[in-house]
Design a protein around this motif. Structure first.
Motif: not given
Length: 159
Positions: A127-156
Motif C-alpha cells: 500500500f502506498s500514498l498518496p492514493a487517489t481513486v475515481i469512481l463513476d456514478e455507479n460507484f465503479i472505479a474508473t481510475a486509481r493513482y498511487f503518486q503525487f499528481l500536480n494540478s495539470k496531471q489531476l486535471l487530465k
C-alpha cells in the motif's frame, strides 16, 4: 403525512449540498466524509473522487498545499464530483453501504483503515500514498493513482 416530511427532508438535504458546494467552489474543495458521501449519493448520484492520505505523507501534504488549491481543480471537483478525503490511519468505525469498516491495527504504527485497503490496494504491491481513486456514478472505479499528481496531471484525469 410521512411522505410530505420525507420529501421536505430530501429537499433540505439537496439545498444543503448545493449551497455548501457553491460556497466551497470559490476557495477550497468541498471534502466529504464517507458518511456524508453515502447520504449524498442516495439523494443525487454523481462521480466520486477519493483522496487517501496520512499526516506523515510528504507528497500528500504537497498535494494539499498545491494541487487542491488550484482554482480549476477546485471548481471541477466541487461541480462534477463528490470529493472525499480520508486519513488512512483513522481509528473511526465507518458504516458505508450497510457494512462497518475499521482500522483493525489502530494501535500499531502506520496502521491502515479497511476502506483504503479495500479501495486503493494493488495486487503484489505494498500500500502506498498518496492514493487517489475515481469512481463513476455507479460507484465503479474508473481510475486509481498511487503518486503525487500536480494540478495539470489531476486535471487530465478529472476533465
Amino acid at each position: 403525512m410521512k411522505s410530505y416530511y420525507k420529501k421536505a427532508l430530501i429537499l433540505l438535504l439537496i439545498n444543503y449540498i448545493t449551497c455548501t458546494q457553491v460556497t466551497a467552489q470559490n476557495n477550497e474543495v468541498n471534502w466529504l466524509s464517507f458518511n456524508q458521501l453515502e447520504d449524498s449519493l442516495a439523494v443525487k448520484p454523481k462521480k466520486v473522487f477519493i483522496h487517501f492520505y496520512a499526516d506523515w505523507c510528504v507528497l500528500c501534504n504537497k498535494m494539499e498545499r498545491k494541487t487542491y488549491k488550484d482554482s480549476t481543480v477546485i471548481n471541477i471537483l466541487n461541480k462534477e464530483y463528490y470529493a472525499v478525503k480520508m486519513n488512512v490511519e483513522s481509528t473511526e468505525k465507518i458504516t458505508f453501504g450497510g457494512n462497518t469498516y475499521e482500522n483493525k491495527n489502530a494501535k500499531k504504527v502506520n496502521s491502515i483503515h479497511q476502506i483504503p485497503l479495500l479501495m486503493a490496494s494493488r495486487k503484489n504491491k505494498p500500500f502506498s500514498l498518496p492514493a487517489t481513486v475515481i469512481l463513476d456514478e455507479n460507484f465503479i472505479a474508473t481510475a486509481r493513482y498511487f503518486q503525487f499528481l500536480n494540478s495539470k496531471q489531476l486535471l487530465k484525469t478529472i476533465q
